[in-house]
Design a protein around this motif. Sequence first.
Motif, mmCIF file in Angstrom:
data_model
loop_
_atom_site.group_PDB
_atom_site.id
_atom_site.type_symbol
_atom_site.label_atom_id
_atom_site.label_comp_id
_atom_site.label_asym_id
_atom_site.label_seq_id
_atom_site.Cartn_x
_atom_site.Cartn_y
_atom_site.Cartn_z
ATOM 1 N N GLU A 7 -8.383 3.854 -0.875
ATOM 2 C CA GLU A 7 -7.775 3.525 -2.161
ATOM 3 C C GLU A 7 -6.416 4.192 -2.346
ATOM 4 O OE1 GLU A 7 -8.583 1.553 -4.569
ATOM 5 O OE2 GLU A 7 -10.653 0.960 -4.184
ATOM 6 N N ILE A 8 -6.235 5.383 -1.738
ATOM 7 C CA ILE A 8 -4.982 6.119 -1.944
ATOM 8 C C ILE A 8 -3.851 5.608 -1.065
ATOM 9 C CG2 ILE A 8 -6.303 8.195 -2.520
ATOM 10 C CD1 ILE A 8 -5.262 9.373 0.158
ATOM 11 N N SER A 49 -0.918 3.477 0.236
ATOM 12 C CA SER A 49 0.094 2.558 -0.279
ATOM 13 C C SER A 49 0.584 1.687 0.884
ATOM 14 C CB SER A 49 1.267 3.342 -0.873
ATOM 15 O OG SER A 49 2.353 2.475 -1.125
ATOM 16 N N ARG A 76 3.806 7.156 -10.130
ATOM 17 C CA ARG A 76 2.579 6.809 -9.396
ATOM 18 C C ARG A 76 1.433 7.687 -9.883
ATOM 19 N NH1 ARG A 76 1.629 4.967 -3.758
ATOM 20 N NH2 ARG A 76 -0.457 5.657 -3.174
ATOM 21 N N LYS A 106 -3.586 8.999 -6.679
ATOM 22 C CA LYS A 106 -3.223 8.237 -5.481
ATOM 23 C C LYS A 106 -2.158 8.949 -4.648
ATOM 24 C CE LYS A 106 -4.410 3.649 -7.205
ATOM 25 N NZ LYS A 106 -3.955 2.258 -7.411
#
Length: 298
Positions: A96-97, A99, A228, A232
């Motif tokens: 999920e983290i 990018s 951000r 994350k």
Amino acid sequence: MMLSSVRLVSSAMQKTSSAHAIRTVLIQRPRTTLANITKPYVKKQPGQQQSRALSGSAKEEEGWWHSAKFWGACGAIAGWGMSGAAIYDAYTQSAEIISPAMTGVLIVYSSLFARWAFVVKPQNLLLCACHVTNVAAQVNQLRRCVELKSEQGKMDEVNNIYMSAGGTLAAGLGSVILGPTIQSAIVSANLPAVSAVAAADAGPFTVHFWAPMSKWFISGASFLDLNRPTEKISIAQYTALTLTGFFFSRYALLVTPINYTLCSVNVALFGSSAWHLGRKINADFIEGPKEEEKVEAQ
């Protein structure tokens, strides 16, 4: 009587010859005066001062501040931290983290810098190896991201990642194949400013130009995503990026050819990465614990 006269004449001639020899020696012998004593010292003194100055300058140039190898090694270690961060996150953090944009930029960035570290003077094989490792680590991170989005049914995002990757690969191959031909044509045209730029050692047809430009994309991604969510943000990754920006700001001024573009982008990278890192530390270790304490107190 005759014999006595001959002896007297011979003795007189010997005395005259001795006196002439002594006078000749005295005339040819330099006079020892105060000026002659101090003159050699006066001549040597400026030379000695210059020699000492040059010696001191040489020692300064050999110091850590002027050592390309020292700053290059520090930059390589920080680079290894970035590779290690990607490997560490792959085993300990959720996908999920990740990018996709930042990961793609890091792949291009490390590919270019692996080449740059191999051709720059002095050559930096430690840095080259770390970027080759980082390419592999970031590709693995991108794979994890794609798999997660596929499982979540976000196929539009997956297709966008594939299209971006394909376009970047095509552009890279086209630059490698067609770049030398285009550069030769521009240089041969003898255009006043354009040809000089095209032929420059760190010009737009060299990795010395595009490696720092890829780093501008990292800094740009950080600047465009200043808000951000802190959950994350990877502490390991942004610590490595912050240190990389710091060390390369100096290293770029010590290599051959000197790379002012690389220096400026690392100043920007240091600032943007330090901003994100500070936000993450503040959220996880300063403000976060305080809020938890308030909740518990209530």
